[in-house]
Write an enzyme that holds these catalytic residues in place. Structure first.
Site, PDB file in Angstrom:
ATOM      1  N   SER A 106       0.862  -1.179   0.000  1.00  0.00           N
ATOM      2  CA  SER A 106       0.000   0.000   0.000  1.00  0.00           C
ATOM      3  C   SER A 106       0.897   1.227   0.000  1.00  0.00           C
ATOM      4  CB  SER A 106      -0.852  -0.029   1.256  1.00  0.00           C
ATOM      5  OG  SER A 106      -1.220   1.275   1.619  1.00  0.00           O
ATOM      6  N   SER A 107       0.383   2.338  -0.521  1.00  0.00           N
ATOM      7  CA  SER A 107       1.228   3.542  -0.555  1.00  0.00           C
ATOM      8  C   SER A 107       1.527   4.068   0.848  1.00  0.00           C
ATOM      9  CB  SER A 107       0.558   4.626  -1.386  1.00  0.00           C
ATOM     10  OG  SER A 107      -0.697   4.918  -0.848  1.00  0.00           O
ATOM     11  N   CYS A 108       0.746   3.638   1.861  1.00  0.00           N
ATOM     12  CA  CYS A 108       0.980   4.145   3.217  1.00  0.00           C
ATOM     13  C   CYS A 108       2.213   3.548   3.871  1.00  0.00           C
ATOM     14  CB  CYS A 108      -0.250   3.951   4.090  1.00  0.00           C
ATOM     15  SG  CYS A 108      -0.505   2.256   4.575  1.00  0.00           S
ATOM     16  N   TYR A 135      -0.729  -0.738  10.258  1.00  0.00           N
ATOM     17  CA  TYR A 135      -0.967  -1.410   8.972  1.00  0.00           C
ATOM     18  C   TYR A 135       0.320  -1.398   8.135  1.00  0.00           C
ATOM     19  CZ  TYR A 135      -3.275  -2.182   4.432  1.00  0.00           C
ATOM     20  OH  TYR A 135      -3.650  -2.665   3.194  1.00  0.00           O
ATOM     21  N   LYS A 139       2.652  -4.493   6.593  1.00  0.00           N
ATOM     22  CA  LYS A 139       2.887  -4.623   5.146  1.00  0.00           C
ATOM     23  C   LYS A 139       4.382  -4.597   4.832  1.00  0.00           C
ATOM     24  CE  LYS A 139      -1.161  -4.941   3.151  1.00  0.00           C
ATOM     25  NZ  LYS A 139      -1.501  -6.136   2.371  1.00  0.00           N
ATOM     26  N   HIS A 178     -12.930   4.437   3.216  1.00  0.00           N
ATOM     27  CA  HIS A 178     -11.995   5.447   2.719  1.00  0.00           C
ATOM     28  C   HIS A 178     -12.824   6.619   2.172  1.00  0.00           C
ATOM     29  CE1 HIS A 178      -8.155   3.420   3.195  1.00  0.00           C
ATOM     30  NE2 HIS A 178      -8.824   2.300   2.996  1.00  0.00           N
TER      31      HIS A 178
HETATM   32  P1  GDP Z   1      -5.731   7.869   3.848  1.00  0.00           P
HETATM   33  O1  GDP Z   1      -5.285   8.145   2.435  1.00  0.00           O
HETATM   34  O2  GDP Z   1      -5.018   6.727   4.475  1.00  0.00           O
HETATM   35  O3  GDP Z   1      -5.646   9.128   4.692  1.00  0.00           O
HETATM   36  O4  GDP Z   1      -7.239   7.371   3.755  1.00  0.00           O
HETATM   37  P2  GDP Z   1      -8.714   7.961   3.717  1.00  0.00           P
HETATM   38  O5  GDP Z   1      -9.300   7.659   2.392  1.00  0.00           O
HETATM   39  O6  GDP Z   1      -9.451   7.429   4.909  1.00  0.00           O
HETATM   40  O7  GDP Z   1      -8.601   9.553   3.892  1.00  0.00           O
HETATM   41  C1  GDP Z   1      -8.105  10.378   2.871  1.00  0.00           C
HETATM   42  C2  GDP Z   1      -8.345  11.836   3.225  1.00  0.00           C
HETATM   43  O8  GDP Z   1      -9.740  12.127   3.115  1.00  0.00           O
HETATM   44  C3  GDP Z   1      -7.931  12.254   4.647  1.00  0.00           C
HETATM   45  O9  GDP Z   1      -7.351  13.550   4.587  1.00  0.00           O
HETATM   46  C4  GDP Z   1      -9.272  12.301   5.370  1.00  0.00           C
HETATM   47  O10 GDP Z   1      -9.251  13.171   6.493  1.00  0.00           O
HETATM   48  C5  GDP Z   1     -10.161  12.844   4.265  1.00  0.00           C
HETATM   49  N1  GDP Z   1     -11.598  12.629   4.476  1.00  0.00           N
HETATM   50  C6  GDP Z   1     -12.551  13.592   4.383  1.00  0.00           C
HETATM   51  N2  GDP Z   1     -13.756  13.114   4.685  1.00  0.00           N
HETATM   52  C7  GDP Z   1     -13.593  11.798   4.968  1.00  0.00           C
HETATM   53  C8  GDP Z   1     -14.504  10.774   5.343  1.00  0.00           C
HETATM   54  O11 GDP Z   1     -15.699  10.975   5.501  1.00  0.00           O
HETATM   55  N3  GDP Z   1     -13.968   9.524   5.528  1.00  0.00           N
HETATM   56  C9  GDP Z   1     -12.640   9.286   5.360  1.00  0.00           C
HETATM   57  N4  GDP Z   1     -12.182   8.031   5.547  1.00  0.00           N
HETATM   58  N5  GDP Z   1     -11.751  10.259   5.016  1.00  0.00           N
HETATM   59  C10 GDP Z   1     -12.217  11.494   4.815  1.00  0.00           C
END
Ligand code: GDP
Length: 316
Positions: A106-108, A135, A139, A178
């Site tokens: 994963s990119s994380c 996580y 990985k 996500h």
């Molecule tokens: P990340 O790439 O591991 O940070 O995965 P996410 O997809 O959970 O979050 C991506 C970005 O979207 C982060 O900056 C979150 O704070 C933002 N975000 C905004 N609204 C939401 C929401 O309702 N759910 C999630 N999961 N992320 C959100």
């Protein structure tokens, strides 16, 4: 892969089911096992199943996954389960002489402040983003084990690093989802219940790169067939968008006309996450599904397929 026994570990999740759809075109003998029949975190059970099934190629798409909220809340499960799954499968695959194995990262896994776009060489050059550290550590252990078997024993084990994914079988449960499915759900619910605002987590300024899971599956099959290096390989679209712009794009697709409120008390996570996928592009692969088209397709599918039928993910 023609005529080979190919095991998709984690076939019912988002990545696994995309691989299943893609592999139908390959005329291979696809092997699967359900979570009820095999708990991949149990080493002896995993080994016994693999000895019997004798896969010739393996895609490891099994993982405990979740968005920023779930990762931060359940670090013990994210670390333990993901590490066990990867180490069990990779170690047994080496013992059984499996011909080719593809490990999905994963990119994380890359450092929080890695230079952007992130090249494969950035691995372990700095500290991780705390909200998904557990996580990522699991990985990284899997990726390092795959490359150790490749380098030390000549196993054809490869590791791929997908960027943020979305698409069919995405998780729409707001506690685990996500950002793309979360915003689709929030905006759709707000529209149908005539609420005039939705809350988007964070400041809206973080930037993300997104790839449709069908494009990822296509890249994985491409690499399974033709990539032989123990060096990691990134899989991304090369295009990034801010969370704010993404929110407006999704609002447009859904026709949500209310206010979008950014809640800066919620975490932003990494400020930017763009992979350098030039290694993959040089091999001749690039993505095909544009972000807007992919989101439209996902929204349509979610609305028409019955919202409760979506897979609740554990192992993707
Ligand atoms: P990340 O790439 O591991 O940070 O995965 P996410 O997809 O959970 O979050 C991506 C970005 O979207 C982060 O900056 C979150 O704070 C933002 N975000 C905004 N609204 C939401 C929401 O309702 N759910 C999630 N999961 N992320 C959100």
């Amino acid at each position: 892969m023609r005529g080979k026994r190919v095991w998709v570990a984690g076939h019912s999740g988002m990545v696994g089911s995309a691989l299943m759809r893609r592999l139908k075109r390959e005329r291979c003998d696809i092997q699967t096992v359900t979570r009820e029949d095999l708990d991949l975190t149990r080493q002896s059970d995993t080994e016994a199943w693999m000895r019997k099934a004798r896969p010739e190629a393996i895609f490891i798409a099994a993982a405990r996954v979740g968005g920023i909220g779930a990762n931060a809340r359940y670090p013990a499960e994210f670390l333990a389960e993901n590490a066990l799954i990867l180490l069990n499968i990779i170690k047994t695959a080496s013992e059984l002489g499996v011909e080719k194995l593809l490990c999905l990262g994963s990119s994380c896994i890359y450092p929080k402040h890695a230079e952007q776009p992130i090249t494969e060489d950035a691995l372990l050059t700095g500290s991780l983003e705390p909200t998904n550290e557990a996580y990522a550590i699991a990985k990284i252990a899997g990726i390092k084990l795959a490359s150790a078997y490749a380098e030390q024993h000549g196993c054809r084990f490869i590791s791929v690093m997908p960027t943020n994914l979305y698409g069919q079988n995405d998780n729409f449960d707001l506690d685990h989802s996500h950002v793309i499915p979360a915003l689709i759900r929030k905006m759709h619910d707000a529209r149908v219940s005539h609420r005039d605002s939705v809350v988007v987590w964070g400041t809206g300024t973080p930037k993300r790169e997104f790839l449709h899971v069908d494009d990822l599956a296509d890249a994985c099959v491409f690499l399974m067939k033709g990539y032989e290096s123990p060096k990691l390989i990134n899989i991304g679209s090369g295009e990034e968008i801010s969370i704010g712009e993404l929110a407006f794009l999704i609002a447009d697709v859904i026709d949500f006309r209310g206010r979008i409120v950014f809640d800066a008390f919620k975490p932003d996570g990494a400020p930017r996450k763009l992979l350098d996928s030039s290694r993959l592009h040089r091999l001749g692969w690039s993505h095909k599904i544009a972000l807007r088209a992919g989101i439209e397709e996902l929204y349509h599918r979610w609305r028409t397929s019955g919202r409760n039928s979506l897979v609740k993910q554990h192992h993707p």
